[in-house]
Design an enzyme around this catalytic site. Structure first.
Site, short mmCIF file in Angstrom:
data_model
loop_
_atom_site.label_atom_id
_atom_site.label_comp_id
_atom_site.label_asym_id
_atom_site.label_seq_id
_atom_site.Cartn_x
_atom_site.Cartn_y
_atom_site.Cartn_z
N LEU A 221 0.85 -1.19 0.00
CA LEU A 221 0.00 0.00 0.00
C LEU A 221 0.88 1.23 0.00
O LEU A 221 1.77 1.35 0.85
CB LEU A 221 -0.89 0.04 1.25
CG LEU A 221 -2.05 -0.94 1.37
CD1 LEU A 221 -2.66 -0.83 2.76
CD2 LEU A 221 -3.10 -0.64 0.31
N HIS A 222 0.63 2.15 -0.93
CA HIS A 222 1.40 3.39 -0.87
C HIS A 222 0.65 4.59 -1.46
O HIS A 222 1.05 5.73 -1.25
CB HIS A 222 2.73 3.24 -1.62
CG HIS A 222 2.60 3.26 -3.11
ND1 HIS A 222 2.17 2.17 -3.83
CD2 HIS A 222 2.82 4.24 -4.01
CE1 HIS A 222 2.16 2.47 -5.11
NE2 HIS A 222 2.52 3.72 -5.25
N ARG A 223 -0.44 4.38 -2.20
CA ARG A 223 -1.08 5.50 -2.87
C ARG A 223 -1.78 6.42 -1.87
O ARG A 223 -2.47 5.96 -0.96
CB ARG A 223 -2.09 5.01 -3.91
CG ARG A 223 -1.41 4.37 -5.10
CD ARG A 223 -2.29 4.25 -6.31
NE ARG A 223 -1.51 3.71 -7.41
CZ ARG A 223 -0.77 4.44 -8.24
NH1 ARG A 223 -0.74 5.75 -8.10
NH2 ARG A 223 -0.07 3.87 -9.21
N ASP A 299 -1.85 -1.64 -4.49
CA ASP A 299 -2.33 -0.47 -5.23
C ASP A 299 -1.26 0.04 -6.19
O ASP A 299 -1.34 1.15 -6.71
CB ASP A 299 -2.81 0.64 -4.29
CG ASP A 299 -1.73 1.11 -3.31
OD1 ASP A 299 -0.55 0.71 -3.45
OD2 ASP A 299 -2.07 1.87 -2.37
#
Length: 383
Positions: A221-223, A299
Site C-alpha cells: 500500500l502506498h497510494r 495499489d
C-alpha cells in the site's frame, strides 16, 4: 548530439536517460544495457533526479539491477508535487545544457518524467517516452496528469500494450510516432527471476522462520488515496487482518504508509501473529515474494504487470487501472477499497487459484532491444 566512436565505428548518438523514483529503475536497467550494446550506435547517459532519495535503497536497486552509477545526480529530494517538479526542472536544465544529447529519454509517470520532458521540449531537444499511452482516466491521480502531458511533449512514444496506441491516437498523437514494443519491466523481471530471493530466506532473516512455508499473501500500500484517508486505510487494514486469519500476510510497509498508520492509531490492526511486517524490500526480494505468493494485494501499477508476467493472482486495491491488459489478459482483478469485493476476489483465489491469465504479446524480455533499434534508426533518419 553525436559523439565520435573511439573504436572507429559510426558516430554515437548521446541519449540522456532520466530516472527519479524506484519504479523507474526497473524500466531503465534494460534500456541502458540495450543502448550500450555493440552495434546500437547509442551512448546512454544516466541522470538520477533524486526524487526518491533513500540512499541505501537506491544503492540496493542499482546494484541488484546492474545499473551504472548515474552520470548526473540532481539530489532533489522530497516536497509537494509542485515543489518537486519545479526543482527537478531547475536542476535538470544545466545538466541538459552540459550533456547536449541527441534526445532525452524518460520512463513512466513520476514527477521527474514530466519535469525533464518539459525542460527538454522547451529547449528543442527531442523527447522519448517509454511506457506511453497508459490511462486510468482518473485525473485525481497526479500520475495521470504526468502521463498525459508527457505524451503530448514526446516525439517518440513506446507503448507496452495495444490500448496505449488507441489512447494516444484519440489524444491527437500521430500514429507514426507510436511504437508498440512491449514491457521493459518484464525484461528486467525475466532477466532477474533466477536470482530472486526465496521467501523462506526473507522470513528467516526477519526472525520468523517457517512463516510462509504453507502459503502466504503479499500486501503493498502506498497510494495517497488509500493511505492518507484514515477511513479507507482502516478498512483495508481490517480486511488484511481478516485475510491473515486464513492465509499469512507479508506486508512490506512503505515509509509513508507506516507513518500514516501510526498517525491514525491503526498499528493495533497489524499486531497479529499471522501478519509479518517488513521494511521496504529490494527488487530481488520483492520478486521472490511475488513469485511464490498465493495472491498479491496491491495499489501499485507495476506490481499488476509483474504478477501478470509471473502468473500470480493479483487483487488491485484501486477503483481503476491504467494497465487494462493485466485485467483483460492477465491475472489482475480490480476490487477497490470495498472489503466485500476484496474478500470475494480472495475467496476465488482460495477456491480455484484465481485468474490464470496469460502473458501479453511482446512481454518477452526483448522490449528494450526493440526500443534501441527504433531509436537508433529514428535518429539516423533525422540526420
Amino acid at each position: 548530439m553525436k559523439q565520435s566512436n573511439d573504436q572507429g565505428g559510426s558516430e554515437l548518438h548521446r541519449i540522456l536517460c532520466v530516472v527519479g523514483a524506484r519504479p523507474n529503475f526497473m524500466k531503465m536497467a534494460p534500456i541502458m544495457a540495450a543502448m550500450a550494446a555493440p552495434g546500437a550506435a547509442l551512448q546512454p547517459k544516466l541522470v538520477h533526479t533524486g526524487q526518491h532519495y533513500d540512499v541505501a535503497m537506491n544503492h540496493q536497486y542499482f546494484q541488484a539491477l546492474g545499473i551504472p552509477e548515474p552520470d548526473v545526480n540532481l539530489e532533489v529530494g522530497s516536497g509537494s508535487h509542485a515543489q518537486q517538479t519545479a526543482e527537478v526542472m531547475r536542476r535538470f536544465e544545466p545538466a541538459l545544457d552540459e550533456v547536449q544529447p541527441s534526445a532525452v529519454l524518460v520512463v513512466g509517470d513520476v514527477n521527474s518524467t514530466i519535469a525533464c520532458a518539459l525542460v527538454a521540449a522547451k529547449k528543442g531537444v527531442p523527447v522519448i517516452h517509454v511506457e506511453a499511452g497508459l490511462r486510468s482516466f482518473d485525473r485525481a491521480m497526479p500520475e495521470e496528469i504526468n502521463r498525459v502531458l508527457t505524451d503530448q511533449l514526446s516525439d517518440l512514444l513506446f507503448t507496452t500494450e495495444e490500448s496505449g496506441r488507441d489512447n494516444l491516437l484519440k489524444e491527437g498523437i500521430a500514429d507514426s510516432r507510436i511504437h508498440f514494443v512491449g514491457n521493459v519491466m518484464i525484461d528486467t523481471l525475466r532477466l532477474n527471476l533466477p536470482r530472486a530471493i526465496a521467501t523462506a530466506q526473507i522470513a528467516l532473516d526477519a526472525g520468523r522462520p517457517g512463516f510462509a512455508d504453507h502459503g502466504y499473501a503479499v500486501l503493498t500500500l502506498h497510494r495517497p488515496s488509500n493511505v492518507d484517508d484514515p477511513v479507507i486505510l482502516q478498512r483495508l487494514l481490517e480486511t488484511a487482518a481478516r485475510i491473515s486469519m486464513r492465509t499469512p500476510v507479508i506486508f512490506p510497509v512503505h515509509p509513508r504508509t507506516r507513518a500514516t498508520i501510526e498517525r491514525f492509531g491503526l498499528s493495533h490492526l497489524l499486531d497479529r501473529q499471522q501478519i509479518l511486517l517488513l521494511p521496504p524490500m529490494g527488487y530481488l526480494e520483492m520478486l521472490g515474494l511475488m513469485k511464490d505468493a498465493k495472491v498479491v494485494l496491491t495499489d501499485s501499477g507495476g506490481i499488476q504487470e509483474e504478477t501478470t508476467a509471473l502468473g500470480t493472482p493479483c487483487i488491485t486495491l484501486r477503483h481503476n487501472t491504467e494497465r487494462p491488459i493485466t485485467v483483460d489478459e492477465g491475472t489482475n482483478t480490480i476490487a477497490g477499497d470495498d472489503p466485500v469485493r476484496i474478500m470475494a476476489a480472495y475467496d476465488q483465489v482460495l477456491a480455484g487459484g484465481g485468474k490464470a491469465g496469460r502473458v501479453p504479446h511482446f512481454w518477452d524480455g526483448r522490449a528494450a532491444e526493440r526500443i534501441a533499434v527504433i531509436v537508433r534508426d529514428w535518429l539516423r533518419a533525422r540526420g
